[in-house]
Design an enzyme around this catalytic site. Structure first.
Site, PDB file in Angstrom:
ATOM      1  N   ASP A 253      -0.174   4.124  -2.299  1.00  0.00           N
ATOM      2  CA  ASP A 253       0.512   3.473  -3.414  1.00  0.00           C
ATOM      3  C   ASP A 253      -0.411   3.507  -4.629  1.00  0.00           C
ATOM      4  O   ASP A 253      -1.360   4.292  -4.655  1.00  0.00           O
ATOM      5  CB  ASP A 253       0.938   2.046  -3.034  1.00  0.00           C
ATOM      6  CG  ASP A 253       2.233   1.617  -3.707  1.00  0.00           C
ATOM      7  OD1 ASP A 253       2.309   1.723  -4.952  1.00  0.00           O
ATOM      8  OD2 ASP A 253       3.171   1.168  -3.022  1.00  0.00           O
ATOM      9  N   ASP A 254      -0.165   2.660  -5.627  1.00  0.00           N
ATOM     10  CA  ASP A 254      -0.933   2.716  -6.873  1.00  0.00           C
ATOM     11  C   ASP A 254      -2.438   2.628  -6.610  1.00  0.00           C
ATOM     12  O   ASP A 254      -2.893   1.823  -5.795  1.00  0.00           O
ATOM     13  CB  ASP A 254      -0.528   1.564  -7.788  1.00  0.00           C
ATOM     14  CG  ASP A 254       0.945   1.604  -8.170  1.00  0.00           C
ATOM     15  OD1 ASP A 254       1.585   2.659  -8.000  1.00  0.00           O
ATOM     16  OD2 ASP A 254       1.445   0.567  -8.652  1.00  0.00           O
TER      17      ASP A 254
END
Length: 449
Positions: A253-254
């Protein structure tokens, strides 16, 4: 003492680190890490003094908890260093204490048990109102700190391994009862340093400072499979004076996402994230490289991200919020970014993210203004960018300068898409949308920023 030689080596390492930091400062390398000075602790104990066995099988929860209990209750002047020698130490979740250093030697691994049946539960964060994934409480982070000060996690690139696949499978199978644990979380804490450690396979977010101040995260490596759900790298959340530098992150993810609470709960709690520096980060992710949001209800101000290198990433730069969030996102500067093989170069959007429940206020509209993105170079970028404000709360003073995003060799990338936004653009290719290049607005970008 049988590990006296190790202490001498550690002392040499600490002196060398201080010398290196001084040399880098003298050489002109810009750093924010001085906000929390590294502390040398003369009192040292080893986890093996408390019966820990690094064979990769023995459960060492009792040893970690007893060692930290000793640190907390003896309260040595200057604090205590807890040394983890080479070996694989399996343990359940545990809490840290103030004025301590958790030091992982080269070859040391602190590994989370995959037996989730006894994993401790804690209350939801007040700025979220519930667990981020499930209603109710949440599982405590693997390594946890609440209400602490003067805590250091460091070493010789030892590893903290969350063994997250058992949690990822529960998420995929929809059998989670509560929100998954973060790998490391500090809550309501200050004076935190995390450096020279490898973090891998987090069940959920990797490093989560929430309601914290004066936090330095530097020289870390964070790893998780691209397919691992929600394994954000570093998420400063309703925190101030945070320094994130010189790290490699490859997760599901980020890489870095600045947050500040979720809808009505974040609005009521009212604690922003501010004065955050993100510098010299390299990594890859199927989601975003540098992100703000989408949980921004307390507000996010004064964020600087610079010298970022991204490859094989979904979105290079992603500023995201939604109706019901409220909060002000302003004074965000992102510069000197290189990205390659990226699906979308820049995305700024007001329709991203879910809500905690049906009680959010759809009239609580976020404000996005004074955004500066400059000196960005991209290759093999499928779409240059998208900026989508809100009809009743347009994004304003959005300025792009010296941005060049090219498609694959011999092909053109997709054009910019914009709505409900105003600002300016200078030296941007492909040419940005008309909302940013009208003559009356372009002058905004001539002002130094």
């Amino acid at each position: 003492m049988k590990y006296g030689l190790v202490w001498n080596l550690f002392t040499c390492f600490a002196v060398a680190l201080v010398f290196l930091q001084c040399y880098c400062s003298a050489a002109g390398v810009v750093t924010c890490s001085g906000m929390v000075p590294m502390v040398y602790r003369s009192d040292k104990i080893s986890i093996t003094d408390f019966g820990a066995v690094g064979d990769g099988e023995t459960l060492n929860t009792k040893a970690f908890r007893e060692a930290i209990y000793r640190i907390n209750h003896l309260k040595r002047r200057g604090g205590t260093l807890l040394y983890v020698p080479p070996g694989v130490y399996v343990t359940e979740a545990f809490n840290l204490t103030s004025r301590m250093t958790l030091y992982l030697a080269k070859g040391a691994v602190i590994k989370a048990t995959q037996d989730t049946s006894n994993w401790p539960l804690i209350a939801p964060l007040p700025s979220y109102g519930r667990g981020r994934e499930r209603p109710g409480g949440r599982y405590m982070s693997f390594i946890h700190g609440d209400g602490l000060h003067d805590v250091i996690i460091t070493g010789e690139n030892g590893t903290i391994d969350g063994q997250g696949d058992v949690w990822w499978n529960m998420w995929r199978q929809r059998t989670l009862q509560f929100t998954r644990p973060n790998l490391v979380e500090f809550k309501d804490s200050r004076g935190i340093i995390i450096s020279n450690v490898i973090f891998k396979n987090s069940p959920f977010w990797n490093i989560h400072p929430v309601y914290c101040s004066n936090v330095v995260i530097r020289y870390v490596t964070i790893l998780a499979p691209a397919s691992s759900p929600n394994t954000d790298g570093i998420d400063p959340d309703s925190s101030s004076h945070v320094c994130i530098e010189d790290s490699y992150i490859s997760v599901g993810d980020d890489l870095v996402a600045v947050k500040s609470g979720w809808d009505q709960y974040g609005i009521a709690y009212g604690r922003p994230s501010n004065d955050i520096t993100i510098r010299r980060i390299t990594g890859s992710s199927p989601f975003a490289g540098i992100a703000v949001g989408s949980e921004t209800s307390g507000g996010v101000t004064n964020v600087l991200a610079e010298h970022i290198t991204l490859s094989n990433t979904g979105i290079g730069i992603h500023l995201k919020t939604n109706i019901g969030r409220g909060g002000i996102i302003r004074n965000i500067t992102i510069s000197n970014v290189f990205m390659e093989n990226v699906r979308k170069g820049i995305k700024i959007a007001g329709d991203v993210g879910d809500h905690p429940d049906e009680n959010y206020n759809p009239n609580a509209l976020p404000v996005m203004k004074h955004i500066r993105i400059k000196n960005v170079w991209g290759e093999k970028v499928l779409q240059a960018g998208l900026i989508k404000g809100l009809k009743n709360s347009p994004f304003t003073d959005i300025c792009l300068a010296n941005i060049h995003l090219s498609g694959s060799s011999g092909s053109r990338n997709g054009p910019w898409t914009c709505s409900d936004v105003s600002g300016g653009a200078v030296q941007v290719s492909p040419s940005p949308c008309s909302e940013l290049i009208s003559r009356s607005q372009t002058s905004v970008c001539t002002i130094p920023f």
